[in-house]
Each structure stands twice: as C-alpha cells, then as structure tokens.
Design a protein around this motif. Structure first.
Motif, PDB file in Angstrom:
ATOM      1  N   VAL A  35      20.984  39.365  60.880  1.00 23.93           N
ATOM      2  CA  VAL A  35      22.238  40.347  61.029  1.00 23.93           C
ATOM      3  C   VAL A  35      23.461  39.436  60.734  1.00 23.93           C
ATOM      4  N   ASP A  36      23.425  38.168  61.124  1.00 22.10           N
ATOM      5  CA  ASP A  36      24.336  37.499  60.716  1.00 22.10           C
ATOM      6  C   ASP A  36      24.621  37.218  59.055  1.00 22.10           C
ATOM      7  N   ARG A  37      23.501  36.768  58.546  1.00 16.70           N
ATOM      8  CA  ARG A  37      23.420  36.754  57.221  1.00 16.70           C
ATOM      9  C   ARG A  37      23.923  37.750  56.218  1.00 16.70           C
ATOM     10  N   LEU A  38      23.509  39.204  56.987  1.00 22.54           N
ATOM     11  CA  LEU A  38      24.223  40.218  56.216  1.00 22.54           C
ATOM     12  C   LEU A  38      25.460  40.616  56.458  1.00 22.54           C
ATOM     13  N   LEU A  39      25.907  40.143  57.704  1.00 22.40           N
ATOM     14  CA  LEU A  39      27.501  40.392  57.752  1.00 22.40           C
ATOM     15  C   LEU A  39      28.169  39.303  57.020  1.00 22.40           C
ATOM     16  N   PRO A  46      33.874  33.562  55.127  1.00 22.87           N
ATOM     17  CA  PRO A  46      32.691  33.720  56.335  1.00 22.87           C
ATOM     18  C   PRO A  46      33.033  32.829  57.307  1.00 22.87           C
ATOM     19  N   GLU A  47      33.780  31.952  57.214  1.00 23.54           N
ATOM     20  CA  GLU A  47      34.166  31.140  58.241  1.00 23.54           C
ATOM     21  C   GLU A  47      34.740  31.870  59.468  1.00 23.54           C
ATOM     22  N   VAL A  48      35.652  32.620  59.221  1.00 21.33           N
ATOM     23  CA  VAL A  48      36.402  33.433  60.096  1.00 21.33           C
ATOM     24  C   VAL A  48      35.248  34.266  60.774  1.00 21.33           C
ATOM     25  N   PHE A  49      34.395  34.809  60.451  1.00 20.77           N
ATOM     26  CA  PHE A  49      33.348  35.602  61.116  1.00 20.77           C
ATOM     27  C   PHE A  49      32.495  34.814  61.886  1.00 20.77           C
ATOM     28  N   GLN A  50      32.122  33.465  61.563  1.00 23.57           N
ATOM     29  CA  GLN A  50      31.351  32.364  62.467  1.00 23.57           C
ATOM     30  C   GLN A  50      32.285  32.136  63.614  1.00 23.57           C
ATOM     31  N   LYS A  51      33.664  31.874  63.470  1.00 20.37           N
ATOM     32  CA  LYS A  51      34.612  31.673  64.454  1.00 20.37           C
ATOM     33  C   LYS A  51      34.871  32.638  65.551  1.00 20.37           C
ATOM     34  N   MET A  52      34.405  33.999  65.074  1.00 20.02           N
ATOM     35  CA  MET A  52      34.789  35.009  66.128  1.00 20.02           C
ATOM     36  C   MET A  52      33.681  35.206  67.154  1.00 20.02           C
ATOM     37  N   ARG A  53      32.510  34.466  67.085  1.00 19.58           N
ATOM     38  CA  ARG A  53      31.494  34.350  67.997  1.00 19.58           C
ATOM     39  C   ARG A  53      31.324  35.711  68.996  1.00 19.58           C
ATOM     40  N   LEU A  54      31.016  36.760  68.188  1.00 20.34           N
ATOM     41  CA  LEU A  54      30.868  38.113  68.733  1.00 20.34           C
ATOM     42  C   LEU A  54      29.633  38.097  69.310  1.00 20.34           C
ATOM     43  N   GLU A  55      29.456  39.038  70.227  1.00 18.48           N
ATOM     44  CA  GLU A  55      28.172  39.431  70.937  1.00 18.48           C
ATOM     45  C   GLU A  55      27.372  40.238  70.039  1.00 18.48           C
ATOM     46  N   PHE A  56      26.241  40.209  70.194  1.00 18.53           N
ATOM     47  CA  PHE A  56      25.404  41.068  69.424  1.00 18.53           C
ATOM     48  C   PHE A  56      25.348  42.623  69.189  1.00 18.53           C
ATOM     49  N   ALA A 168      24.468  31.139  46.677  1.00 15.68           N
ATOM     50  CA  ALA A 168      25.155  29.844  47.247  1.00 15.68           C
ATOM     51  C   ALA A 168      24.035  29.347  47.988  1.00 15.68           C
ATOM     52  N   PRO A 169      24.118  27.754  48.069  1.00 17.12           N
ATOM     53  CA  PRO A 169      23.173  27.018  48.889  1.00 17.12           C
ATOM     54  C   PRO A 169      23.310  27.595  50.617  1.00 17.12           C
ATOM     55  N   ARG A 170      22.247  27.572  51.155  1.00 20.57           N
ATOM     56  CA  ARG A 170      22.425  27.836  52.603  1.00 20.57           C
ATOM     57  C   ARG A 170      22.793  26.827  53.314  1.00 20.57           C
ATOM     58  N   ARG A 171      23.527  27.131  54.419  1.00 23.53           N
ATOM     59  CA  ARG A 171      23.971  26.301  55.365  1.00 23.53           C
ATOM     60  C   ARG A 171      23.139  26.368  56.377  1.00 23.53           C
ATOM     61  N   THR A 172      22.954  25.140  57.023  1.00 23.07           N
ATOM     62  CA  THR A 172      22.325  24.909  58.312  1.00 23.07           C
ATOM     63  C   THR A 172      23.131  24.666  59.223  1.00 23.07           C
TER      64      THR A 172
END
Length: 172
Positions: A35-39, A46-56, A168-172
């Motif tokens: 789901v996260d990869r799709l979003l 994308p870093e803004v989405f990652q900082k949002m820390r949304l519930e599922f 793009a290379p995948r980040r871990t």
C-alpha cells in the motif's frame, strides 16, 4: 478468465510459518508495505508522505481518493480491521464468521477470481484433499487465500502503475 496471483517468497513464508496472530500481523505488514509503495507513486515528494505517519485506515482512504476502486479498498479495510482486532483483543481468533466477513469485502469480480483460483489450486494439487468449497476450509486457510488475493491485487496495481516508468533504486 484465468487469473494467477503473483506472490513473493517472503509473503508466502509469513503466511505458512506462523500461528494465527503471527499470520495475520505478518500478512498485514506485507500488504501495508505494498500500500505504501503504491501511495508513494502518487506523491511528487514521497518524503512528505513518509513523514505523515498515517494509520492504515487513512492510507486506504488515500488510495480511494487517488482513484483506486472499492474492489481494492474494501478488502484492504477489512484486513486492516482484522489485524487491529488481533492486535488489541485478547484471545481473538480467526473464525468462519470472520472469514465470511473478509470474503464479503470483495466485490463480485474479486469473489469470482478467488473461487476460480481455489478450483484451479484443488485441480493442480489433488494430493491435498482440499474440500470441495472454500467455506469448508479451516479459517486459517481461508485467511491465507484471501490475504494472497489482496496481496496479488496490490502487486498488479503496482505493476500497472510502474509499467513504462524508469525504476528508481528502492530505499530500505
């Protein structure tokens, strides 16, 4: 219409090696990752989405807002609720009734694909002596089938969204 479900080894291992709690939690983790990869594909930053820390549940609503249909979001919401029940209720268990609820979260087309896949699996693996109908499976086995279906739907969406895009290379 014949549909095969794409899976990956780590996801299959998570489903097959755990008790009910571990099976549901680990399956959900794999699904949540997809789901996260799709979003992430929908955000110019994308870093803004990652900082949002949304519930599922909020992520599932975002998928719907981005145009993914209820055929995908309803089963995602249902598996998220199942995961929450396991995480927060003592002695919660997979039951036939709960699996019926998860199954009913799929639309007509999704249910037909699941049924076709089950029939094909029974035909290809007669040595398993699988029951004639999915309803006769143990709840844990039904959960596995439905989780694989949700996982496959997400993998297909990802493939459709990334077709033709430079990877793009995948980040871990």
């Amino acid at each position: 219409m014949t549909t095969s479900f794409p899976t990956d080894d780590a996801f299959q291992n998570a489903l097959n090696r755990e008790d009910e709690l571990g099976r549901v939690i680990r399956a959900h983790l794999h699904i949540e990752n997809l789901v996260d990869r799709l979003l992430l594909l929908k955000f110019s930053k994308p870093e803004v989405f990652q900082k949002m820390r949304l519930e599922f549940s909020a992520r599932v609503m975002l998928l719907e807002a981005f145009g993914y249909g209820r055929m995908l979001t309803m089963p995602l919401a249902a598996i998220g609720n199942l995961r929450n029940d396991f995480a927060h209720k003592v002695d919660f268990a997979l039951t036939s009734e709960r699996m019926e609820g998860l199954y009913n979260s799929f639309d007509v087309e999704g249910k037909e694909i699941i049924q076709q896949s089950y029939r094909r699996t029974r035909t290809q693996m007669p040595e398993t002596n699988a029951p004639h109908t999915m309803k006769s499976l143990k709840p844990q086995d039904r959960f596995t089938f439905y989780a694989v279906s949700i996982h496959a739907m997400l993998v297909i969406c990802l493939k459709e969204q990334t077709a033709g895009r430079p990877q793009a290379p995948r980040r871990t």
